[in-house]
Design an enzyme around this catalytic site. Structure first.
Site, PDB file in Angstrom:
ATOM      1  CE1 TYR A 113      -3.429   2.743   0.862  1.00 21.43           C
ATOM      2  CE2 TYR A 113      -2.159   3.158   2.846  1.00 21.43           C
ATOM      3  CZ  TYR A 113      -3.156   3.516   1.969  1.00 21.43           C
ATOM      4  OH  TYR A 113      -3.877   4.654   2.207  1.00 21.43           O
ATOM      5  CE  LYS A 211      -8.669   1.922   3.612  1.00 20.68           C
ATOM      6  NZ  LYS A 211      -7.302   1.478   3.442  1.00 20.68           N
TER       7      LYS A 211
HETATM    8  C1  LIG Z   1      -6.003   1.986   3.738  1.00 24.96           C
HETATM    9  C2  LIG Z   1      -4.896   1.024   3.989  1.00 24.96           C
HETATM   10  C3  LIG Z   1      -3.942   1.293   4.983  1.00 24.96           C
HETATM   11  C4  LIG Z   1      -3.916   2.581   5.765  1.00 24.96           C
HETATM   12  O1  LIG Z   1      -4.984   2.700   6.625  1.00 24.96           O
HETATM   13  P1  LIG Z   1      -5.687   4.115   7.032  1.00 24.96           P
HETATM   14  O2  LIG Z   1      -6.823   3.685   7.877  1.00 24.96           O
HETATM   15  O3  LIG Z   1      -6.053   4.818   5.785  1.00 24.96           O
HETATM   16  O4  LIG Z   1      -4.632   4.878   7.799  1.00 24.96           O
HETATM   17  C5  LIG Z   1      -2.978   0.325   5.201  1.00 24.96           C
HETATM   18  N1  LIG Z   1      -2.938  -0.825   4.488  1.00 24.96           N
HETATM   19  C6  LIG Z   1      -3.834  -1.103   3.532  1.00 24.96           C
HETATM   20  C7  LIG Z   1      -3.750  -2.383   2.786  1.00 24.96           C
HETATM   21  C8  LIG Z   1      -4.839  -0.186   3.246  1.00 24.96           C
HETATM   22  O5  LIG Z   1      -5.719  -0.457   2.272  1.00 24.96           O
END
Ligand SMILES: *Cc1c(COP(=O)(O)O)cnc(C)c1O
Length: 397
Positions: A113, A211
């Protein structure tokens, strides 16, 4: 219910969704509320000096709503400890601060990411923690890097974002441990419903709960989950100290919303997976599409590996367009139900052009993503509507 949170967490025969709904969710002792109240108080009155009631004194140090979420997260990952943070990156930052020291190095996938890479490369490197991105399917290269004494942490994201590469967690846990390094798995894409890295040998699991775990695109958060046993307890002590001393904690309302989302993770993931599989199969031979990247397709290079370490293949599908960057840009702006937006994992379908959106920060680096690639977060709408939406957008090329 009289059982302690940890009874639910350690129940070996209890199913995933039963734990998702009950772990950390004891009926309120005062009013009998079935949904535990959200505790907003920042401070807690002791029963006389030094006699804390249930261990709570101040909101940064502890909060019952946050504890409920942490109990639920630990149970669902099959872990012994979980810590909730204000964002996924705050959780990752706590892991690096807790486990590494200046002069040490992170070995990581070259398709991680973008925000994780930015954190390591722009923030931690300035404090003397270096990183080496590489192809994690090249186990010889990974082992060679970990031979070096400074390489103390192996960072794996599987399936990866946005290329959907699947990494062998068991094999990499063995390689990391043979070289005295720890294995961290970012389990954001798979969620604990589809994949449980601790049971495959990982030492630490991190999540962006923003997510799938939150699942409704209405709360930002992150988590660190650890196993049980002496080594895990020791790591947990270090993460707990970071959470307390740095203070990037999730607030009570955020923790509550995340818990509420997590209760339905199983049913949501079943639908995300079914919709994504149908879409991947439907579009794999479409003339406007060069390639569909989805671990659930037999054509995916790590399909068998994905089958062996995941319950199903997730809700993320990437597509590469025959018409290159112009086609990708046009399709990204032409859909109706797939909303053009960053993030993923919510009930609504999202469309992302990583080259300029989520992964803009890694342009020109080793982690750059193809310009003809679109990343779909397939939601839980009716799949016929989603297919129709994509067909129309592709038909307009
Ligand atoms: C979005 C995401 C992050 C970061 O998380 P946030 O809640 O935006 O700080 C880390 N790893 C993956 C795979 C992500 O999709």
């Amino acid at each position: 219910m009289s059982e302690s949170p940890n009874t639910a967490a350690s129940g070996t025969s209890t199913g995933f969704s039963t734990q998702a709904i009950h772990a950390g969710q004891e009926v309120d002792q005062v009013f009998g509320a079935v949904v535990p109240p959200v505790h907003f108080s920042t401070t807690y009155a002791p029963d006389g000096i030094g006699n804390l009631r249930n261990g709570y004194d101040y909101g940064r140090a502890g909060n019952p709503t946050r504890t409920a979420l942490q109990t639920q997260l630990a149970a669902l990952e099959g872990g012994g400890h979980a810590f909730s943070f204000g964002s996924g990156l705050a959780a990752e930052d706590a892991v690096i601060r807790a486990l590494l020291r200046p002069g040490q190095r992170i070995v990581m996938g070259n398709d991680a990411y973008g925000g994780s890479f930015r954190l390591f490369d722009k923030v931690h490197s300035a404090w003397g923690v270096a990183n080496t991105p590489l192809d994690l399917s090249d186990h010889t290269r990974v082992a060679a890097e970990l031979e070096n004494d400074d390489a103390a942490l192996l960072w794996v994201e599987t399936p990866s974002n946005p290329l959907m590469a699947v990494t062998d967690i068991t094999a990499l846990a063995d390689i990391a441990h043979a070289h005295g390094a720890l294995l961290v798995v970012d389990n954001t894409f798979a969620t604990p419903y589809l994949q449980q890295p601790l049971s495959l040998g990982a030492d630490v699991v991190v999540h962006s709960t923003t997510k799938y775990i939150g699942g409704h695109s209405d709360v930002v958060g992150g988590a660190v989950v650890l196993g049980s046993g002496d080594a895990a307890d020791d790591l947990a002590g270090k993460i707990a100290f970071q959470q307390f001393a740095v203070g990037a904690v999730s607030g009570p309302l955020d923790a509550y919303l995340t818990t509420r989302g997590l209760k339905t993770l199983g049913v949501r993931m079943d639908r995300h997976c079914a919709n994504a599989q149908t879409i991947a199969e439907h579009f794999q031979d479409h003339p406007a599409i060069e390639k569909v990247l989805y671990p659930g397709l037999a054509s995916h290079p790590q399909h068998e590996l994905a089958k062996s370490q995941m319950r199903s293949f997730g809700g993320m599908v990437s597509i590469q367009l025959t018409g290159g960057e112009p086609a990708a840009r046009k399709v990204a702006e032409a859909t109706r139900f797939f909303i053009l937006a960053e993030s993923l994992g919510g009930v609504e379908s999202l469309m992302n052009y990583p080259h300029e959106m989520t992964h803009a920060s890694v342009r020109g680096t080793e982690l750059a993503v193809p310009e003809n690639l679109l990343r779909l977060s397939v939601g839980i709408e009716d799949v016929a509507d989603l297919i129709d939406d994509l067909e129309r957008a592709l038909g307009g090329l």
